[in-house]
Every structure is written in structure tokens, then in C-alpha cells.
Design a protein around this motif. Structure first.
Motif, PDB file in Angstrom:
ATOM      1  N   GLU A 129      62.489  47.447 -13.239  1.00  0.00           N
ATOM      2  CA  GLU A 129      61.186  47.088 -13.792  1.00  0.00           C
ATOM      3  C   GLU A 129      60.229  46.609 -12.708  1.00  0.00           C
ATOM      4  O   GLU A 129      59.020  46.906 -12.743  1.00  0.00           O
TER       5      GLU A 129
ATOM      6  N   LYS B  37      70.147  56.350 -18.036  1.00  0.00           N
ATOM      7  CA  LYS B  37      69.955  55.822 -19.386  1.00  0.00           C
ATOM      8  C   LYS B  37      70.655  54.477 -19.571  1.00  0.00           C
ATOM      9  O   LYS B  37      70.184  53.624 -20.326  1.00  0.00           O
TER      10      LYS B  37
ATOM     11  N   HIS C  67      65.771  50.101 -16.652  1.00  0.00           N
ATOM     12  CA  HIS C  67      65.029  49.324 -17.645  1.00  0.00           C
ATOM     13  C   HIS C  67      64.294  50.262 -18.601  1.00  0.00           C
ATOM     14  O   HIS C  67      63.851  51.356 -18.218  1.00  0.00           O
ATOM     15  N   GLU C  68      64.142  49.822 -19.835  1.00  0.00           N
ATOM     16  CA  GLU C  68      63.490  50.646 -20.843  1.00  0.00           C
ATOM     17  C   GLU C  68      62.054  50.995 -20.442  1.00  0.00           C
ATOM     18  O   GLU C  68      61.555  52.082 -20.754  1.00  0.00           O
ATOM     19  N   ALA C  69      61.385  50.094 -19.737  1.00  0.00           N
ATOM     20  CA  ALA C  69      60.017  50.371 -19.291  1.00  0.00           C
ATOM     21  C   ALA C  69      59.987  51.543 -18.322  1.00  0.00           C
ATOM     22  O   ALA C  69      59.034  52.328 -18.303  1.00  0.00           O
TER      23      ALA C  69
ATOM     24  N   LEU D 253      62.334  54.060 -18.264  1.00  0.00           N
ATOM     25  CA  LEU D 253      62.673  55.258 -19.027  1.00  0.00           C
ATOM     26  C   LEU D 253      61.491  55.735 -19.864  1.00  0.00           C
ATOM     27  O   LEU D 253      61.301  56.945 -20.053  1.00  0.00           O
ATOM     28  N   SER D 254      60.687  54.822 -20.357  1.00  0.00           N
ATOM     29  CA  SER D 254      59.550  55.190 -21.200  1.00  0.00           C
ATOM     30  C   SER D 254      58.377  55.738 -20.394  1.00  0.00           C
ATOM     31  O   SER D 254      57.519  56.437 -20.940  1.00  0.00           O
ATOM     32  N   SER D 255      58.314  55.452 -19.099  1.00  0.00           N
ATOM     33  CA  SER D 255      57.149  55.810 -18.286  1.00  0.00           C
ATOM     34  C   SER D 255      57.390  56.994 -17.368  1.00  0.00           C
ATOM     35  O   SER D 255      56.492  57.384 -16.617  1.00  0.00           O
TER      36      SER D 255
ATOM     37  N   THR E  67      61.834  64.118 -14.422  1.00  0.00           N
ATOM     38  CA  THR E  67      63.271  63.849 -14.363  1.00  0.00           C
ATOM     39  C   THR E  67      63.955  64.998 -13.634  1.00  0.00           C
ATOM     40  O   THR E  67      63.756  66.168 -13.974  1.00  0.00           O
TER      41      THR E  67
END
Length: 499
Positions: free
Chosen positions: A103, A123, A127-129, A131-133, A137
Motif C-alpha cells: 500500500e 492475490k 494489499h486490496e488497494a 489489487l483494485s488499482s 497484470t
């Protein structure tokens, strides 16, 4: 390497295969640099490379294993207009809590810089932030024969002959240490062949096939369906992600390990066993050593595909919901890492089936047996019917004794685990060998029925009492199939008596 991404936009070219007379002379690099270049050139298509050149861009690059992260990171850092590179191979524990990583690097995007994350399990670790941004890939491919041949050619300038799948499956550190610029291509291949010969053979015990195992109906149904799924994965008609990880649970001695081994033997998949106890027995037993052994097991499973990984003693991992505070601080990182490693196996896309075994299902952590992890519960219980006991007896007795003898013995041995039956048979055969004669039913009965220290008069009284039950039942119209007079039978004739 510095110009890898910015020669021009026509960047889909592959490294050419060199012919035998060496007409094309490649530039010499060390093995790590050459492998990184080959992997990136294979993985990065034109669109991905163009996106990486734009700033700011967030890129996630998944590598085959954690060993790849440092060589890929070093290669990316040598790029012109290189992004900020962050390697993430595990979570970090802070304040008693495990944290996903990455993050903090997102702040570079606000400064107009690109950020590239490298991880073997994005995965589960990022951090989820992040993966979301993500904008791009990229998946670095597994080592292949073609890639290994190109690597040797790129490093030595010679043509590598004799490269095979066993060499491809060697640890990355072994490959990089055996492929060196001062060697010829043939010497590199010879080194790899020697490394393969030194590698321990996968565990492949002389276990029976599934069709020969005496399984209960429920276990037989699961085993047959799983075997069918493994065959479908091998044939390419079923995606590996569709395999359901399972946990074999039941009392000690019911054959959980044997069933897992037999499934591997029957399917032709490699059997890779381990246990929670083994993680502690090897190394210093400290947290770092346990984590290293756990990861080594998962890496071995991945390197052995198609493979069935088997973990015994899973109840040795405590349930975080019931563990005390003192134990929680030590065990939580181990359990969390284990869950993350299961997710790494699940998301690897490899031909992998993970099985576990436990004598105490109720003690397992809920996150371990939830859907997506070891979700299928397979109850492996002792044989309960006469037919099931007979099947277990026949399995260990082979051709010894008649079916009629086994039928009488089965009524006495109902509820015994396969391990107990195996012990009975071994002791009975030992008794027969000591007297230099064939096995008799009484030899086995001596093992099944415990020694009786009552007097002959007491035994006779009990026998008359039990026969009285049979007579009354018969007079009331019931069918009396048999009366088993354990003490009298054992002392007198060594066999079951029927009435």
C-alpha cells in the motif's frame, strides 16, 4: 538489458533459435540476467510493454515462485525509465496482525511515477488497494524446455542438446548455478543431468491400487470421483482449478495416508507427503524455520506436478478461535502463512491436488476447511458391516483362509480399524510360522479375542446362558443365525461356532 523495452514498438519478437553451426553469436550474460530477459520477452506482449512505458502505471507481475522475484526485479530496475519496483513474497506481521503489503508504494503514482509489484502470489499477499488499482497484470511463464535451451545458448553461445522435463523442474538456484558462461553448452547439460540424478526420487511407495483397497462405500464414492477428475485434468478436459482440495478425517488407523498414496499411485501423479510435525522436526523449530519448511513443501508440490500434496496431522495446527492469548501470538503467523500457501497452490493453475488428514476434525481452524481451501470432508471410519470387515481381512490375508472362516471372524472383529486388522494378521502369521504350519482361523481368533482368565466352570455357565437366549429367540419365531461363544471357541477349537 537496459534497452529491453524501448528499442521500438515492434516488441513481440522472440529470441531466435540458433542453428547448430553457431552462425548467430549471442551476447554473453550471466544466467540470472539471461533468464530474466528471456522471461520478460516471452511474457510482455506489445500492449503490455507500451502500457509499462506510460507513466504513471501500476503493474503487477506474477512469477512462478519466490525464487524468481530477485532476478526479475533486478532486470526491471535496469530498464530505461524503470518503474518503482517492490518485491512481495510474504505478509508482514505488525502489532500481532498479519498485513498484506504494497500500500505504501501507491504514493509514487501520485508523484507521476510507475510502480511494479513482483510476487509469486499477488492475490494472497498484495494489499486490496493495489489489487483494485492495477493497470497491467503480467504473468512470467514457468520454465520450459525451450526456455532452458535458449538460456544455455544465450549464456554459453552453444546449442544445448538433451534438455528434458526433469531438468526444467530443478530448483531455480540449481539451474542458475549449473549454467555458466565459462562452460560449454554440453557441460551445462551434463551438470543439469547430474543435478537431476542427485535429486531425491519422489515418494512412490509400493501401495495397492484404489480398486484393490477395501474402502467403505462413502470413501469409495469420493475416491472414484476424484480419480476421474485427476484423469480429466491430465487429459486437458478439466481445468486444474476445478479440483476440490479435501481433508480425510477419522480415528487413527483407518488408512487415511494409505488412501492418499493409493490415489496418487492409481492416477500416476507424484505423491508429496509432509506433516505439521515434520515442519518442526527439521531445522531449529523456531518460527522462521517452520515457515521455511512449510514453503519448501509447497514449492516441492508445485515442482512435482502433476502431484498430490498430502499433509498429515493437520489438527496439530490449533484453532485460532479457541487458542489462548499466549499461544495465539506464536501460532497465528504459522496458520496465516499456511492459508496463504494453500491459496498459492489453488491459484497456481498447476495440476495439483492438496489432501490433508486429521484425527480430530472438530479442532481444525474454520478458515482451513472453508470453501476454496480444504473444503471437502471425507470421513474415513472403521468398517461397520460384516462385509466391510471381511473385505479388510481378505485384503491383508490374501488367499489364506476361506470366505466362510472370514465370515465368522468378521462378526467378532466388527469395528476394528484396518491398522488393527493388519496387526492381527501379522501376529497370527507369526504364530503359524513359529509352529511351522499353515495359518489357521484359530491363529487369528487368538489375536481378535483378548485372553480370558475365567475358570472353565464360569465359562460353561456363561455359554449355557447365551445358548438359552438362542433357544428362547428360536421358540419365539426368530431366526438364529449363529451363536459366538468367544471363550469356549478360543480355548477349544479356535474357530467360530454356529447354531
Amino acid at each position: 538489458m537496459s534497452g529491453l523495452f524501448d528499442n521500438n514498438d515492434d516488441i513481440d519478437d522472440e529470441i531466435p533459435e540458433f542453428d547448430a553451426d553457431g552462425a548467430t553469436e549471442p551476447s554473453r550474460e550471466n544466467a540470472a540476467q539471461a533468464l530474466a530477459a528471456l522471461a520478460l520477452e516471452t511474457a510482455l506482449a506489445r500492449q503490455a510493454r507500451a502500457a509499462i512505458k506510460r507513466q504513471p502505471t501500476l503493474v503487477i507481475m506474477q512469477v512462478p515462485s519466490s525464487d524468481w522475484t530477485h532476478i526479475i526485479a533486478a532486470a526491471v530496475k535496469r530498464m530505461d525509465r524503470a518503474p518503482v519496483v517492490r518485491s512481495v513474497i510474504e505478509r508482514v506481521r505488525k502489532g500481532g496482525v498479519d498485513h498484506r503489503m504494497g500500500e505504501e508504494e501507491l504514493s509514487y503514482l501520485r508523484q507521476g511515477l510507475s510502480v511494479l509489484y513482483i510476487s509469486q502470489n499477488p492475490k494472497g499477499l498484495l494489499h486490496e488497494a493495489v489489487l483494485s488499482s492495477v493497470d497491467v497484470t503480467v504473468t512470467i511463464p514457468d520454465m520450459t524446455q525451450a526456455m532452458l535451451r535458449k538460456l544455455i545458448r544465450r549464456v554459453t553461445g552453444g546449442v544445448a542438446r538433451g534438455v528434458n522435463d526433469d531438468m526444467v523442474k530443478l530448483d531455480l538456484s540449481v539451474i542458475l548455478s549449473t549454467v555458466r558462461s565459462e562452460l560449454t553448452a554440453g557441460e551445462c547439460v551434463a551438470n543439469l543431468r547430474r543435478a537431476v540424478s542427485r535429486r531425491p526420487e519422489p515418494t512412490r511407495s509400493a501401495v495397492p491400487m484404489l480398486t484393490d483397497l477395501p474402502l467403505t462405500k462413502a470413501v469409495r464414492t469420493w475416491a472414484d470421483q476424484t480419480l476421474s477428475d485427476l484423469d480429466a485434468v491430465g487429459a486437458g478436459s478439466l481445468a486444474p482449478a476445478q479440483l476440490v482440495f479435501a481433508l480425510l478425517e477419522g480415528p487413527p488407523g483407518t488408512g487415511k495416508t494409505l488412501i492418499a498414496e493409493s490415489l496418487a499411485q492409481t492416477s500416476g501423479w507424484t505423491f508429496v507427503p509432509s506433516s505439521v510435525g515434520a515442519w518442526f522436526a527439521t531445522g531449529d523449530g523456531a518460527l522462521g524455520g517452520v515457515a521455511k519448511n512449510l514453503k519448501a513443501f509447497v514449492d516441492q508440490v508445485l515442482a512435482s506436478e502433476p502431484a498430490i500434496g498430502f499433509l498429515d496431522e493437520l489438527d496439530a495446527l490449533p484453532n485460532r478461535a479457541t487458542i489462548d492469548n499466549r499461544g495465539r501470538d506464536w501460532w497465528t503467523p504459522v496458520i496465516t502463512l499456511f492459508l496463504t500457501e494453500i491459496d498459492r497452490l489453488r491459484s497456481s493453475g498447476r495440476q495439483i491436488l492438496l489432501l490433508g488428514a486429521s484425527n480430530y476434525y472438530e479442532r481444525l481452524d474454520a478458515a482451513l476447511i472453508r470453501p476454496g481451501r480444504m473444503q471437502q470432508r471425507v470421513s474415513v471410519q472403521p468398517p461397520q458391516t460384516d462385509a466391510e470387515v471381511c473385505a479388510v481381512l481378505r485384503h491383508y490375508l490374501k488367499s489364506d483362509l476361506t470366505d466362510a472362516d472370514l465370515g465368522r471372524l468378521a462378526r467378532i472383529g466388527r469395528g476394528a480399524t484396518p491398522a488393527m486388522v493388519e496387526g492381527w494378521v501379522k501376529q497370527a502369521r507369526s504364530l503359524a510360522r513359529a509352529e511351522n504350519r499353515p495359518l489357521k482361523p484359530g491363529d487369528l481368533l487368538v489375536q481378535i479375542v483378548p485372553d480370558d482368565h475365567r475358570t472353565p466352570e464360569d465359562i460353561r455357565t456363561i455359554a449355557i446362558h447365551e445358548m438359552g437366549h438362542a433357544v428362547v429367540a428360536h421358540r419365539l419365531g426368530h431366526t438364529v443365525e449363529s451363536v459366538l461363544l468367544f471363550p469356549l471357541v478360543k480355548r477349544a477349537v479356535g474357530c467360530g461356532a454356529s447354531s
